[in-house]
Design an enzyme around this catalytic site. Structure first.
Site, PDB file in Angstrom:
ATOM      1  N   ASP A   1      -6.917  -4.202  -5.257  1.00  0.00           N
ATOM      2  CA  ASP A   1      -7.082  -2.961  -6.021  1.00  0.00           C
ATOM      3  C   ASP A   1      -7.411  -3.267  -7.489  1.00  0.00           C
ATOM      4  OD1 ASP A   1      -7.280  -0.265  -6.465  1.00  0.00           O
ATOM      5  OD2 ASP A   1      -5.126   0.140  -6.398  1.00  0.00           O
TER       6      ASP A   1
ATOM      7  N   HIS B   1     -10.595   6.617  -0.161  1.00  0.00           N
ATOM      8  CA  HIS B   1      -9.851   6.280  -1.367  1.00  0.00           C
ATOM      9  C   HIS B   1      -9.135   7.514  -1.904  1.00  0.00           C
ATOM     10  CE1 HIS B   1      -9.036   5.084  -5.514  1.00  0.00           C
ATOM     11  NE2 HIS B   1      -9.060   3.847  -5.044  1.00  0.00           N
TER      12      HIS B   1
END
Length: 339
Positions: free
Chosen positions: A285, A162
């Site tokens: 997301d 990430h």
């Protein structure tokens, strides 16, 4: 068609308080964006989250601790990680039909992180782990951090790489000179996050991580964090890298790519051309890309894939990737087969 989002974020009050205790916001502006409605949705693991999943059309969220996770914390991160993972496991036990998880790891303590990943996969049923870029001043390819990657490879579970905010000196050189608000946005979701995550993946490639661990699988969000759009230029590195394979091989053998709420058929087509349609994963997301009326299923229907590839994108690729869990694991110097 079952729709699984594999990059959907959480936060715990204890982790937030740990960030505040070391004044992390002064070094990493991403801490300050976790407030108001964003913070409320990150903290919630129940009714609002499920309701917004229903609104979006998402059947399952794969939960992961938001950036910068525990990367700036020390020995205290061991307990923080365990408690955060246990809290998520309890939420999954309440709604196993709607929630899965990637483990939070105490990355500053790599041996303990490897053991926590093993616990989360074998005892809690987690699907892998999330890493948020640099650990202090160490990039992810640093030899000290190898136990985490070795554990993931032995367990047969993926690691989501990430984004995190670039180091202060990088921000000063490349992302400054405007207002404080523009500088921060430019260095994070505007661009800086994505270059940083893509570079971390390329460092793993160039350091030979995937030669040492050919079965290791990693995931990049946002359609490959810029990397895929420069695949032709990256091929030039083959002349100098000394790796066992061309860079293109690692893109198709060790990398999965997810949407992260960037619902673009054009980006999807580019990603599929580089890594293959069998390595595309869906994600929204959450909560960062959540927008009222945003319909994940509408994008799925209009994404340009045929029926078989659309099914794989929606859930099939994720199920195939994560069914590897429960394989041989590392425990100290032993490798134990838990199947």
């Amino acid at each position: 068609m079952k729709l699984i989002g594999i990059e959907e974020h959480t936060l715990t009050a204890e982790v937030r308080d740990a960030w505040n205790a070391i004044d992390l916001a002064s070094a990493d502006p991403s801490v300050s964006i976790h407030s108001g409605g964003i913070e409320r949705r990150l903290l919630d693991l129940a009714d609002e989250r499920i309701a917004l999943m229903d609104e979006t059309g998402l059947d399952v969220q794969v939960l992961s601790l938001t950036t910068p996770a525990l990367h700036d914390l020390g020995v205290e991160s061991v307990g923080l990680a365990k408690r955060a993972n246990d809290m998520v496991a309890e939420a999954i036990a309440r709604r196993p039909d709607r929630l899965e998880a990637l483990a939070t790891l105490p990355v500053a303590m790599p041996d303990e992180a490897a053991l926590e990943l093993e616990r989360c996969v074998l005892s809690l049923g987690f699907k892998g782990a999330v890493l948020c870029g640099r650990v202090g001043h160490r990039n992810l390819d640093h030899p000290d951090l190898r136990p985490m990657f070795e554990s993931a490879a032995a367990l047969g579970v993926p690691l989501l790489l990430h984004p995190r905010t670039p180091a202060p000196e990088v921000r000063a050189a490349y992302y400054s000179g405007f207002s404080a608000e523009i500088d921060a946005a430019f260095s994070m979701f505007g661009l800086g996050w994505h270059y940083d995550a893509g570079i971390q993946f390329l460092r793993l490639v160039l350091s030979g991580t995937f030669d040492r661990l050919p079965g290791l699988q990693v995931i990049l969000g946002h359609w490959g964090e810029v990397v895929l759009f420069y695949a032709e230029r990256l091929a030039v590195l083959d002349r100098f890298s000394g790796l066992e394979h061309p860079v293109a091989t690692y893109l198709r053998r060790n990398l999965y790519v997810t949407a992260s709420g960037m619902f673009s058929p054009e980006y999807l087509a580019r990603a599929a051309a580089i890594v293959g349609a069998d390595r595309l994963l869906f994600s929204t997301d959450y909560p960062y890309q959540y927008r009222p009326g945003c319909d994940a299923r509408r994008f799925l229907a209009d994404c340009g894939l045929d029926e078989a590839d659309r099914t794989a994108f929606a859930h099939g690729n994720w199920l195939r990737l994560t069914e590897r869990g429960g394989g041989p694991t590392i425990s100290g110097s032993r490798i134990t087969d838990h199947r």
